[in-house]
Motif scaffolding. Structure first.
Motif, PDB file in Angstrom:
ATOM      1  N   TYR A 120      -2.287 -72.508 -26.080  1.00 54.09           N
ATOM      2  CA  TYR A 120      -2.524 -72.850 -24.679  1.00 54.09           C
ATOM      3  C   TYR A 120      -1.771 -74.126 -24.323  1.00 54.09           C
ATOM      4  CZ  TYR A 120      -5.912 -69.522 -22.833  1.00 54.09           C
ATOM      5  OH  TYR A 120      -6.507 -68.396 -22.327  1.00 54.09           O
ATOM      6  N   MET A 121      -1.790 -75.104 -25.248  1.00 56.89           N
ATOM      7  CA  MET A 121      -1.072 -76.358 -25.006  1.00 56.89           C
ATOM      8  C   MET A 121       0.432 -76.108 -24.928  1.00 56.89           C
ATOM      9  SD  MET A 121      -0.764 -79.755 -27.406  1.00 56.89           S
ATOM     10  CE  MET A 121       0.260 -78.828 -28.567  1.00 56.89           C
ATOM     11  N   GLY A 135       1.912 -73.369 -24.079  1.00 56.91           N
ATOM     12  CA  GLY A 135       2.167 -72.674 -22.831  1.00 56.91           C
ATOM     13  C   GLY A 135       2.195 -73.612 -21.641  1.00 56.91           C
ATOM     14  N   TYR A 136       1.406 -74.690 -21.729  1.00 57.34           N
ATOM     15  CA  TYR A 136       1.334 -75.654 -20.622  1.00 57.34           C
ATOM     16  C   TYR A 136       2.554 -76.569 -20.585  1.00 57.34           C
ATOM     17  CZ  TYR A 136      -0.421 -79.451 -17.690  1.00 57.34           C
ATOM     18  OH  TYR A 136      -0.569 -80.399 -16.720  1.00 57.34           O
ATOM     19  N   ILE A 137       3.046 -76.991 -21.759  1.00 58.35           N
ATOM     20  CA  ILE A 137       4.108 -78.005 -21.792  1.00 58.35           C
ATOM     21  C   ILE A 137       5.504 -77.410 -21.937  1.00 58.35           C
ATOM     22  CG2 ILE A 137       2.535 -79.715 -22.786  1.00 58.35           C
ATOM     23  CD1 ILE A 137       3.911 -79.287 -25.482  1.00 58.35           C
ATOM     24  N   THR A 138       5.614 -76.090 -22.211  1.00 58.83           N
ATOM     25  CA  THR A 138       6.916 -75.477 -22.457  1.00 58.83           C
ATOM     26  C   THR A 138       7.393 -74.705 -21.236  1.00 58.83           C
ATOM     27  OG1 THR A 138       6.332 -75.221 -24.793  1.00 58.83           O
ATOM     28  CG2 THR A 138       8.239 -73.973 -23.996  1.00 58.83           C
ATOM     29  N   GLU A 143      -6.128 -72.971 -28.910  1.00 58.26           N
ATOM     30  CA  GLU A 143      -5.880 -74.157 -28.095  1.00 58.26           C
ATOM     31  C   GLU A 143      -4.448 -74.652 -28.278  1.00 58.26           C
ATOM     32  OE1 GLU A 143      -8.216 -74.858 -25.929  1.00 58.26           O
ATOM     33  OE2 GLU A 143      -9.346 -73.260 -26.875  1.00 58.26           O
TER      34      GLU A 143
END
Length: 207
Positions: free
Chosen positions: A156-157, A159-162, A153
């Motif tokens: 995944y986080m 990957g979402y914010i970068t 997780e």
């Protein structure tokens, strides 16, 4: 602020109850009233079978894959590992002690593809693990099985914010290295002729 535990996933009974409540609502009744023709012809919108889609004369042969897809197989595999040695497998799981090259039997749960493709809910996985891993003597994050789920997780986080997380260029987390694009050097590397014995040996194994 602190991160709270994920909510328990809905049970099958709760899902059915929710659907029934929606079907009894006025909006759903209005939808049915105004879409009678569409509902009567709903079969034309069904997902076609492999035979229909590919124009095959017979169904595709059964797969012999060691990791068959789907939620059913994911839940069977999850239950197997949760109950393995009366929960001792989960309780004592420690990532540095696993062997990624061990396949039959596997050294890890092999649940990653089921999580990746949405066949297994990470919330369900977490709540199946947590009661066991809270027992005395259980391994702790980051090496425990829950710790591995946390790492999943976490990335995944990220990957979402970068921005540009999957590449170097434009990724604020990466050092921007001016890589040499010399075609002669690249060919030498591809064919194991760089002059560095251990690099050349590795590349020649792939040729």
């Amino acid at each position: 602020s602190t991160i709270k535990e994920p909510q328990q996933p809905l049970t099958e009974q709760q899902v059915v109850q929710s659907l029934n409540q929606q079907r009894q609502g006025e909006l759903y009744k209005l939808f049915l009233e105004h879409n009678k023709d569409m509902m009567q012809q709903h079969n034309q919108f069904e997902i076609p079978s492999w035979v229909q889609l590919k124009g095959l004369d017979s169904p595709l042969p059964q797969s012999n894959d060691a990791l068959p897809g789907g939620e059913t197989h994911a839940l069977i595999r999850l239950h197997h590992y949760i109950s393995l040695r009366q929960g001792a497998y989960v309780k004592t799981f420690s990532k540095p002690d696993t062997d990624p090259t061990q396949y039959d039997p596997a050294s890890t749960t092999t649940l990653s593809p089921y999580l990746k493709f949405g066949c297994l809910s990470p919330r369900l996985f977490y709540h199946q693990l947590v009661s066991i891993q809270r027992q005395p003597g259980a391994t702790k994050p980051p090496v425990s099985l829950i710790g591995q789920l946390f790492w999943r997780e976490h990335f995944y986080m990220l990957g979402y914010i970068t921005p540009n997380f999957d590449r170097m260029a434009g990724n604020p987390l990466c050092r921007q290295i001016p890589w040499d694009t010399n075609e002669v050097y690249l060919k030498a590397w591809e064919h194991g002729k760089t002059g560095y014995p251990w690099i050349d040996a590795c590349m020649r194994q792939l040729i």
